[in-house]
Scaffold this motif. Structure first.
Motif, short mmCIF file in Angstrom:
data_model
loop_
_atom_site.label_atom_id
_atom_site.label_comp_id
_atom_site.label_asym_id
_atom_site.label_seq_id
_atom_site.Cartn_x
_atom_site.Cartn_y
_atom_site.Cartn_z
N THR A 139 0.84 -1.20 0.00
CA THR A 139 0.00 0.00 0.00
C THR A 139 0.88 1.25 0.00
O THR A 139 2.07 1.18 0.29
CB THR A 139 -0.92 0.06 1.24
N GLU A 140 0.25 2.38 -0.31
CA GLU A 140 0.97 3.66 -0.29
C GLU A 140 1.46 3.96 1.13
O GLU A 140 2.54 4.52 1.31
CB GLU A 140 0.04 4.78 -0.77
N MET A 141 0.66 3.58 2.14
CA MET A 141 1.04 3.84 3.52
C MET A 141 2.29 3.07 3.90
O MET A 141 3.20 3.59 4.56
CB MET A 141 -0.10 3.49 4.47
N HIS A 142 2.38 1.82 3.47
CA HIS A 142 3.57 1.02 3.75
C HIS A 142 4.81 1.65 3.10
O HIS A 142 5.90 1.65 3.67
CB HIS A 142 3.38 -0.41 3.23
N GLU A 143 4.61 2.19 1.90
CA GLU A 143 5.73 2.84 1.21
C GLU A 143 6.17 4.10 1.96
O GLU A 143 7.37 4.36 2.09
CB GLU A 143 5.32 3.20 -0.21
N LEU A 144 5.20 4.87 2.48
CA LEU A 144 5.52 6.06 3.26
C LEU A 144 6.32 5.69 4.51
O LEU A 144 7.30 6.36 4.86
CB LEU A 144 4.24 6.79 3.66
N ASP A 158 8.21 3.11 4.94
CA ASP A 158 9.55 2.70 4.52
C ASP A 158 10.43 3.90 4.20
O ASP A 158 11.58 4.00 4.65
CB ASP A 158 9.43 1.79 3.30
N ILE A 159 9.89 4.86 3.44
CA ILE A 159 10.65 6.05 3.04
C ILE A 159 11.04 6.89 4.24
O ILE A 159 12.20 7.31 4.39
CB ILE A 159 9.83 6.90 2.04
N ILE A 160 10.07 7.15 5.13
CA ILE A 160 10.32 8.03 6.27
C ILE A 160 11.25 7.38 7.28
O ILE A 160 12.13 8.04 7.85
CB ILE A 160 8.98 8.45 6.91
N ARG A 161 11.08 6.09 7.52
CA ARG A 161 11.97 5.40 8.46
C ARG A 161 13.42 5.45 7.96
O ARG A 161 14.35 5.69 8.73
CB ARG A 161 11.54 3.93 8.63
N LYS A 162 13.60 5.20 6.67
CA LYS A 162 14.95 5.22 6.11
C LYS A 162 15.55 6.62 6.20
O LYS A 162 16.74 6.78 6.48
CB LYS A 162 14.93 4.74 4.66
N TYR A 163 14.73 7.64 5.95
CA TYR A 163 15.22 9.01 6.01
C TYR A 163 15.71 9.36 7.41
O TYR A 163 16.75 10.02 7.58
CB TYR A 163 14.12 9.99 5.58
N PHE A 164 14.98 8.90 8.43
CA PHE A 164 15.35 9.19 9.81
C PHE A 164 16.31 8.16 10.40
O PHE A 164 16.65 8.22 11.58
CB PHE A 164 14.09 9.27 10.69
N GLY A 186 10.18 3.22 16.86
CA GLY A 186 11.02 3.32 15.67
C GLY A 186 10.89 2.15 14.72
O GLY A 186 11.43 2.20 13.61
N SER A 187 10.17 1.12 15.13
CA SER A 187 10.01 -0.06 14.27
C SER A 187 8.96 0.21 13.19
O SER A 187 8.21 1.19 13.25
CB SER A 187 9.57 -1.27 15.09
N PHE A 188 8.92 -0.66 12.21
CA PHE A 188 7.96 -0.50 11.12
C PHE A 188 6.53 -0.52 11.66
O PHE A 188 5.70 0.31 11.27
CB PHE A 188 8.14 -1.63 10.10
N SER A 189 6.24 -1.45 12.55
CA SER A 189 4.89 -1.56 13.12
C SER A 189 4.55 -0.34 13.97
O SER A 189 3.39 0.07 14.05
CB SER A 189 4.77 -2.84 13.95
#
Length: 225
Positions: free
Chosen positions: A153-158, A160-166, A175-178
């Protein structure tokens, strides 16, 4: 003193979402949803008030000079001088036009038709070159497959992107994906993108931007309860 986030007729035409929102210092207390007249590029221009926050929320960044924003210039002449309200819109409704500007052209509202571009200029993307690995140890998943993993989903992609950026890499807990996904499910995707863009616009370092982002997330969730 407040920090105001605005979207102008000129900024909404930026292809980069990070540049669509303009932030300023102002002594005025404007109401989100109002459209006011400002000086943008030495000309009068309508601006949609997206957010108005007390500057005290960023007092440390202001004190150290990390947050250095221009002062808002209001029109000094005409019917809407000194911050007069031109019109007002429901924030969420206006946001739908920001997400898809073509919808504004389908309304009978002459202001919206003039404010939003008739056609969004597509963002040109370059095909990412896959570099060859120098050794087996340097062979990453991206190099091997030559593309990013798909997201359900788009939310999962967001997330992933935001976690990697931070620089988040926790598997469990904060801080985990969940952890991210649990908060993001309470917020529309366009708002998450907006909060992230505003945080990245801050001159603070990556940790400071992360604090700003999560403060915005917390404020939104708190308001919706």
């Amino acid at each position: 003193m407040n920090i105001i986030s605005l979207i102008t007729k000129r900024s909404i035409r930026e292809s980069d979402p990070k540049r669509q929102v303009k932030m300023f210092f102002t002594s005025r207390d404007f109401i989100p949803g109002d459209v006011i007249e400002i000086i943008d590029g030495n000309k009068k221009a309508a601006a949609f008030v997206q957010l108005n926050e007390p500057a005290s929320n960023y007092k440390q960044a202001i004190r150290t000079g990390e947050l250095d924003l221009p002062r808002l210039k209001l029109s000094k002449t005409g019917d809407y001088k000194d911050g007069g309200v031109i019109t007002s819109y429901n924030h969420d409704t206006f946001q739908t036009y920001i997400t898809d500007t073509s919808l504004a052209q389908k309304t009978n509202d002459t202001f919206l038709k003039d404010f939003f571009p008739k056609k969004r200029t597509p963002i040109k993307t370059q095909k990412r070159k896959v570099s060859k690995a120098d050794s087996f140890s340097s062979l990453s998943v991206n190099k091997y497959f030559g593309q990013k993993a798909d997201h359900p989903t788009e939310m999962h992609e967001l997330v992933d992107i935001i976690r990697k950026y931070f620089g988040e890499n926790a598997r469990y807990g904060q801080g985990s994906f969940s952890y991210y996904l649990g908060f993001f499910k309470k917020i529309p995707n366009y708002m998450i993108s907006q909060m992230f863009a505003e945080a990245k616009n801050s001159p603070k370092d990556r940790d400071g931007q992360k604090k700003i982002f999560w403060w915005k997330v917390g404020q939104y969730v708190k308001k919706e309860k």
